[in-house]
Design an enzyme around this catalytic site. Sequence first.
Site, PDB file in Angstrom:
ATOM      1  N   ASN A  12       0.730  -1.107   0.339  1.00 34.77           N
ATOM      2  CA  ASN A  12      -0.249  -0.341  -0.030  1.00 34.77           C
ATOM      3  C   ASN A  12       1.239   1.226   0.359  1.00 34.77           C
ATOM      4  OD1 ASN A  12      -1.837   1.881   0.774  1.00 34.77           O
ATOM      5  ND2 ASN A  12      -1.864   1.373   2.174  1.00 34.77           N
ATOM      6  N   LYS A  14       0.025   4.087  -0.180  1.00 37.93           N
ATOM      7  CA  LYS A  14      -0.476   5.637   0.024  1.00 37.93           C
ATOM      8  C   LYS A  14      -0.497   6.536  -0.629  1.00 37.93           C
ATOM      9  CE  LYS A  14      -0.521   3.126   5.094  1.00 37.93           C
ATOM     10  NZ  LYS A  14       0.211   3.365   5.874  1.00 37.93           N
ATOM     11  N   HIS A  98      -8.998   1.513   4.528  1.00 40.45           N
ATOM     12  CA  HIS A  98      -8.434   1.412   5.574  1.00 40.45           C
ATOM     13  C   HIS A  98      -8.369   2.503   6.291  1.00 40.45           C
ATOM     14  CE1 HIS A  98      -3.969   2.501   6.186  1.00 40.45           C
ATOM     15  NE2 HIS A  98      -3.975   1.642   5.847  1.00 40.45           N
ATOM     16  N   GLU A 100      -6.786   5.157   7.933  1.00 40.66           N
ATOM     17  CA  GLU A 100      -7.140   6.428   7.227  1.00 40.66           C
ATOM     18  C   GLU A 100      -7.563   7.363   6.773  1.00 40.66           C
ATOM     19  OE1 GLU A 100      -2.971   5.629   5.657  1.00 40.66           O
ATOM     20  OE2 GLU A 100      -2.092   5.592   6.934  1.00 40.66           O
ATOM     21  N   GLU A 170      -5.485  -4.769  10.445  1.00 35.83           N
ATOM     22  CA  GLU A 170      -4.583  -3.494  10.619  1.00 35.83           C
ATOM     23  C   GLU A 170      -5.160  -3.030  11.872  1.00 35.83           C
ATOM     24  OE1 GLU A 170      -2.649  -2.464   6.745  1.00 35.83           O
ATOM     25  OE2 GLU A 170      -4.478  -1.556   7.278  1.00 35.83           O
ATOM     26  N   GLY A 176       2.374   2.622  11.087  1.00 37.26           N
ATOM     27  CA  GLY A 176       3.411   3.415  10.136  1.00 37.26           C
ATOM     28  C   GLY A 176       4.104   3.365  12.016  1.00 37.26           C
ATOM     29  N   SER A 216       2.970  -2.151  10.005  1.00 39.80           N
ATOM     30  CA  SER A 216       4.899  -1.870  10.706  1.00 39.80           C
ATOM     31  C   SER A 216       5.373  -3.787   9.476  1.00 39.80           C
ATOM     32  CB  SER A 216       5.562  -1.926  11.862  1.00 39.80           C
ATOM     33  OG  SER A 216       4.763  -0.303  12.280  1.00 39.80           O
TER      34      SER A 216
HETATM   35  P1  PGA Z   1       2.417  -0.087   7.959  1.00 39.89           P
HETATM   36  O1  PGA Z   1       1.267   0.619   6.508  1.00 39.89           O
HETATM   37  O2  PGA Z   1       3.487  -0.831   7.250  1.00 39.89           O
HETATM   38  O3  PGA Z   1       3.736   1.388   7.558  1.00 39.89           O
HETATM   39  O4  PGA Z   1       2.943   0.653   9.672  1.00 39.89           O
HETATM   40  C1  PGA Z   1       0.093  -0.622   7.322  1.00 39.89           C
HETATM   41  C2  PGA Z   1      -0.616  -0.505   6.353  1.00 39.89           C
HETATM   42  O5  PGA Z   1      -1.455   0.899   6.679  1.00 39.89           O
HETATM   43  O6  PGA Z   1      -1.368  -0.845   5.500  1.00 39.89           O
END
Ligand code: PGA
Length: 254
Positions: A12, A14, A98, A100, A170, A176, A216
């Site tokens: 992803n 982003k 997601h 976000e 997630e 992140g 992560s």
């Molecule tokens: P990350 O993000 O691997 O940077 O923690 C995962 C995601 O938001 O899909």
Amino acid sequence: MNKTRKLIIAGNWKMNKTVAEALDLVRGLKIELSTVKEVDIVVCPPFTALGEVSKAILDSNLRLGAQNMSEHNVGAYTGEITAVMLKEFSVRYVILGHSERRQYQRESNELIAKKALAAHNAALKPIVCVGETLAEREANRTQEILDTQVRGSLAGLTNDQMVETIIAYEPVWAIGTGKTATTEQAQEAHAFIRGLLGKSFDETVARRVRIQYGGSVKPSNARELMSQPDVDGALVGGASLETRSFAEIIKNSI
Ligand code: PGA
């Protein structure tokens, strides 16, 4: 690794990568991952790079995903993109709900369910994201939150559509942040989600649906996470932005 469900590992990206940067990344991935057959590998660039990335991966084992789409099929929805428009670029997967988007765009379970249906109607496979926040976990509300999100975001799908849907678990506190869920925490949540699918759909559906872990994921923790019985892949953010780390995650998962 001996699982009946094929692993699916998606990057992803982003809101990262210009077209030139995107092409650099996929060219590297094509070389690094050309022999991998055991994993469905998906890259999810921003909309603006879909066209060029699509052409660049035509003759490879990489598949294309998008990060969002509209629940509508056509019309006066400024700034939105339909499933059919994604299909024009040979997109096969679309990330929906997601955390976000749940947080910044206020996406609700109801909206995500509409998007998932619209995706299936266009023969796109949705990757539906669910997960609790740190406050919810600390208040022992993880299962309650997952229950509401899984039922709500997948409402109205047929059994056949559900089997073609991917769930990404997630935990929001692991996205992140560098904090990964322990393998036990991940396995426990995945098994719980599979149990919910058994109740909302049926046992056959529950056995077949692939559930990714996200938050992560990096080369050093991928193997242990992927070895859990109910973890069928990963949704990778930060570590999917570089050829070497994303390729290593995939190689370490096999
Ligand atoms: P990350 O993000 O691997 O940077 O923690 C995962 C995601 O938001 O899909």
